[in-house]
Design an enzyme around this catalytic site. Sequence first.
Site, PDB file in Angstrom:
ATOM      1  N   GLU A 290      -7.782  13.806  -7.022  1.00 48.07           N
ATOM      2  CA  GLU A 290      -7.776  12.353  -6.893  1.00 48.07           C
ATOM      3  C   GLU A 290      -8.862  11.670  -7.714  1.00 48.07           C
ATOM      4  O   GLU A 290      -8.724  10.501  -8.061  1.00 48.07           O
ATOM      5  CB  GLU A 290      -7.858  11.913  -5.431  1.00 48.07           C
ATOM      6  CG  GLU A 290      -9.193  12.141  -4.776  1.00 48.07           C
ATOM      7  CD  GLU A 290      -9.240  11.648  -3.341  1.00 48.07           C
ATOM      8  OE1 GLU A 290      -8.594  10.657  -3.021  1.00 48.07           O
ATOM      9  OE2 GLU A 290      -9.958  12.279  -2.542  1.00 48.07           O
TER      10      GLU A 290
ATOM     11  N   ASN B  44      -3.786 -10.749   1.774  1.00 45.40           N
ATOM     12  CA  ASN B  44      -3.695  -9.292   1.754  1.00 45.40           C
ATOM     13  C   ASN B  44      -2.404  -8.924   2.487  1.00 45.40           C
ATOM     14  O   ASN B  44      -2.198  -9.365   3.613  1.00 45.40           O
ATOM     15  CB  ASN B  44      -4.923  -8.700   2.476  1.00 45.40           C
ATOM     16  CG  ASN B  44      -4.956  -7.181   2.402  1.00 45.40           C
ATOM     17  OD1 ASN B  44      -4.148  -6.558   1.710  1.00 45.40           O
ATOM     18  ND2 ASN B  44      -5.889  -6.587   3.126  1.00 45.40           N
TER      19      ASN B  44
ATOM     20  N   CYS C 229      -6.708  -5.078  -0.199  1.00 43.93           N
ATOM     21  CA  CYS C 229      -7.566  -5.954  -0.984  1.00 43.93           C
ATOM     22  C   CYS C 229      -8.817  -6.282  -0.198  1.00 43.93           C
ATOM     23  O   CYS C 229      -8.874  -6.099   1.016  1.00 43.93           O
ATOM     24  CB  CYS C 229      -6.817  -7.245  -1.283  1.00 43.93           C
ATOM     25  SG  CYS C 229      -5.177  -6.915  -1.927  1.00 43.93           S
TER      26      CYS C 229
ATOM     27  N   LYS D 190      -9.497  16.542  -3.272  1.00 39.31           N
ATOM     28  CA  LYS D 190     -10.727  15.941  -3.815  1.00 39.31           C
ATOM     29  C   LYS D 190     -10.727  16.053  -5.336  1.00 39.31           C
ATOM     30  O   LYS D 190     -11.025  15.109  -6.045  1.00 39.31           O
ATOM     31  CB  LYS D 190     -11.909  16.692  -3.231  1.00 39.31           C
ATOM     32  CG  LYS D 190     -13.045  16.057  -2.587  1.00 39.31           C
ATOM     33  CD  LYS D 190     -13.015  14.960  -1.607  1.00 39.31           C
ATOM     34  CE  LYS D 190     -11.819  14.132  -1.377  1.00 39.31           C
ATOM     35  NZ  LYS D 190     -11.570  13.737  -0.009  1.00 39.31           N
TER      36      LYS D 190
ATOM     37  N   TRP E 173      -5.631  -5.503  -5.287  1.00 42.64           N
ATOM     38  CA  TRP E 173      -4.971  -4.233  -5.596  1.00 42.64           C
ATOM     39  C   TRP E 173      -3.506  -4.617  -5.675  1.00 42.64           C
ATOM     40  O   TRP E 173      -2.861  -4.854  -4.655  1.00 42.64           O
ATOM     41  CB  TRP E 173      -5.257  -3.231  -4.473  1.00 42.64           C
ATOM     42  CG  TRP E 173      -4.815  -1.832  -4.776  1.00 42.64           C
ATOM     43  CD1 TRP E 173      -5.544  -0.865  -5.406  1.00 42.64           C
ATOM     44  CD2 TRP E 173      -3.567  -1.227  -4.428  1.00 42.64           C
ATOM     45  NE1 TRP E 173      -4.817   0.292  -5.485  1.00 42.64           N
ATOM     46  CE2 TRP E 173      -3.600   0.104  -4.901  1.00 42.64           C
ATOM     47  CE3 TRP E 173      -2.403  -1.677  -3.801  1.00 42.64           C
ATOM     48  CZ2 TRP E 173      -2.529   0.987  -4.739  1.00 42.64           C
ATOM     49  CZ3 TRP E 173      -1.340  -0.801  -3.637  1.00 42.64           C
ATOM     50  CH2 TRP E 173      -1.419   0.518  -4.100  1.00 42.64           C
TER      51      TRP E 173
ATOM     52  N   HIS F  43       5.093  34.000  -2.891  1.00 40.90           N
ATOM     53  CA  HIS F  43       6.404  33.397  -2.630  1.00 40.90           C
ATOM     54  C   HIS F  43       6.696  32.267  -3.618  1.00 40.90           C
ATOM     55  O   HIS F  43       7.583  31.451  -3.374  1.00 40.90           O
ATOM     56  CB  HIS F  43       6.467  32.898  -1.184  1.00 40.90           C
ATOM     57  CG  HIS F  43       6.297  34.009  -0.184  1.00 40.90           C
ATOM     58  ND1 HIS F  43       7.239  34.986   0.003  1.00 40.90           N
ATOM     59  CD2 HIS F  43       5.264  34.318   0.630  1.00 40.90           C
ATOM     60  CE1 HIS F  43       6.813  35.851   0.915  1.00 40.90           C
ATOM     61  NE2 HIS F  43       5.610  35.470   1.304  1.00 40.90           N
TER      62      HIS F  43
ATOM     63  N   LYS G  74      -9.711   2.314  -0.839  1.00 41.23           N
ATOM     64  CA  LYS G  74     -10.343   2.985   0.292  1.00 41.23           C
ATOM     65  C   LYS G  74      -9.524   2.901   1.570  1.00 41.23           C
ATOM     66  O   LYS G  74      -9.470   3.836   2.341  1.00 41.23           O
ATOM     67  CB  LYS G  74     -11.731   2.373   0.510  1.00 41.23           C
ATOM     68  CG  LYS G  74     -12.554   3.044   1.593  1.00 41.23           C
ATOM     69  CD  LYS G  74     -12.983   4.430   1.177  1.00 41.23           C
ATOM     70  CE  LYS G  74     -13.713   5.178   2.253  1.00 41.23           C
ATOM     71  NZ  LYS G  74     -13.607   6.639   2.013  1.00 41.23           N
TER      72      LYS G  74
HETATM   73  C1  F6R Z   1      -8.888  11.032   0.167  1.00 40.14           C
HETATM   74  C2  F6R Z   1      -8.865   9.915   1.082  1.00 40.14           C
HETATM   75  C3  F6R Z   1      -7.572   9.534   1.687  1.00 40.14           C
HETATM   76  C4  F6R Z   1      -7.787   9.067   3.138  1.00 40.14           C
HETATM   77  C5  F6R Z   1      -6.473   8.520   3.723  1.00 40.14           C
HETATM   78  C6  F6R Z   1      -6.624   8.156   5.178  1.00 40.14           C
HETATM   79  O1  F6R Z   1     -10.177  11.319  -0.275  1.00 40.14           O
HETATM   80  O2  F6R Z   1      -9.863   9.287   1.321  1.00 40.14           O
HETATM   81  O3  F6R Z   1      -6.652  10.558   1.618  1.00 40.14           O
HETATM   82  O4  F6R Z   1      -8.250  10.141   3.882  1.00 40.14           O
HETATM   83  O5  F6R Z   1      -6.053   7.416   2.984  1.00 40.14           O
HETATM   84  O6  F6R Z   1      -7.596   7.189   5.373  1.00 40.14           O
HETATM   85  P1  F6R Z   1      -8.265   6.964   6.786  1.00 40.14           P
HETATM   86  O7  F6R Z   1      -9.031   8.185   7.116  1.00 40.14           O
HETATM   87  O8  F6R Z   1      -9.121   5.755   6.604  1.00 40.14           O
HETATM   88  O9  F6R Z   1      -7.141   6.744   7.752  1.00 40.14           O
END
Ligand code: F6R
Length: 602
Positions: free
Chosen positions: A487, A103, A2, A484, A77, A503, A597
């Site tokens: 998601e 959070n 959050c 990419k 979230w 396979h 994020k």
């Molecule tokens: C996909 C994405 C996630 C992050 C993952 C790790 O586009 O952004 O798969 O790569 O959650 O996050 P970090 O790099 O912040 O540890």
Amino acid sequence: MCGIFGYIGKQKTAPTIVLDGLKALEYRGYDSWGVAVVPVQQSGKQTIVVKKKAGKIGNATVTELPSGTLAFGHTRWATHGGVTDINAHPHLDCTGTIAVIHNGIVENYETLKAGLIKKGHRFVSETDSEVIAHLVEEYLKRFTVSARDAAPAFSKAVQAAFNDLDGLNAIILINTQADEMVAARNGSPLVVGFGNGENFLASDPAALLPHTKQVHYLEDNEMAVVSRGGIHIFDAKTGRRIRPRKQQLTWTAKEAEKGTFPYFMLKEIFDQPGMLSEIAAESTQQAMLLAHELNTAPRIYIVGSGTSGYAARSASYLFATVAQKLTNWSSPTEMHHHIDLLPPGSIIVALSQSGETMDLMEVVKRAKNNGTKVMSLVNVVGSSLWRMADLTLPIGAGPEKGVASTKAFTAVVAQLILMAHAMKNDVKTGQRLVASAAKAAKEALKPERIDQLKRIAHELKAVEHIFVIGKGLSYSTALESALKIKEISYIHAEGVAAGELKHGPLALVTKGVPCIVYAANDMHYQSTLANAMEMKARGGYIIGVSHKPDEVFDEYIPVSDVGEATIIPNVIVAQLLAYYLTIERGFDPDMPRNLAKSVTVK
Ligand code: F6R
């Protein structure tokens, strides 16, 4: 996951300052939002005023909230309790004079709630978080003797309540009596920002950039009492005072803005050529030092989640082919069987954009307890993984706000290329390759390429499945490309090692199924084309990404050959395709459903 933002100062527009802070943080979690303010003192009994709503913060305003110089807010979230207005934070106690934002997950909330209900507390939400407000209310009854000791009593009550919580939590509380915010953290990130006559709290330093660059990251079990006049840090277990470890943020507020781009993701895709040129020109002293450590370690394990995990997989190929160093990679959630078996002197390399990913932090903590050295390559300098590490390297992507990671991937891959060549004592070749990747990235973003990808996205927008294949480094590219696409566009995309097609996955390739083929100019070139042919023979529609055209390709996307750095422009092609597919399908690329994020919960 959050977003948290808190303000105390002289400005009476605290609710608006907080709302703007939340908007800057919305990418962290966004199914609901809320702001609470202690109104400027009026006569009579004062209560906290809250506005909270389910849904995105978007263009929300808080103009109807009263003026105040102390306010805080939250973007949620959901974990416990559905996405409703009532379950949004902040939550109040029974008297309406104490508010909490939270959070994390209070693992023992059911027991705590039952105890509080017995004592007569009334709950209005389904959340675990509301328990905290009532718990502080209860402790405050015990600690407040007179109005003069309202502030110390409040921080003592928050401390006691925090120590009752099981699980990994960051909490902030305000009340109408003590003119301060009291925060404590265990696991979930919190950072305090030092202003002039005003001070701040946030879950992410990027939100503080418009206000201050001087920060202190709260460590586990630290508390902060944030008032207008200062910030005091304490040990939440013992109450012992701790000197703030002030750090300077290096990013600018402008870097964290979208500018004229419609979405952060597109802006961040276009940031890449400049960013890569800067990485190529960086001093390589630290890379050399880390390379020496890696060369002398008996075993290296590179760990990361999601996109960072695919960067880790790339590193295992790069270190093997460039530096002849056998390297394992793993996602942190799959590391538990191996971690205790690493021989003395081993190094865990942790890759992370945010530096706050909980799964990765758990593995790193366990490795450290076993005496394994930790090397962190993170984008957010000062983040938890940065502070936990024995050796560090900033990946240098600048602020990344789109939930789908783009430039952080290419930045960390560029750093890994430099590192692999530094391990071979030939950092110059690494720099040359990254500089060439910067040029290739620019080429990949030129208008005719964008038009081509927009057209392909338009043609593919209604497909159900996309396959992406490659070998070696191009297999990492395929996996990252598929991630990419799925998601943000919600089209099922699968990255497959080209040699593994026959396979199993080939059974799903039927007439018209799009297959993206990464045919880089390396030892796998011919065999990858042969695998593409196998797909074409089953009716697959072959989209070739390569340095030269081939008759097997139904659609050809040219990409410059820049040796092992070709992974960089190759991934940019997929980033653009994923972005335009998402736009074609009418979704928001910056805020994909169910994702946030920074994944700070288990
Ligand atoms: C996909 C994405 C996630 C992050 C993952 C790790 O586009 O952004 O798969 O790569 O959650 O996050 P970090 O790099 O912040 O540890």
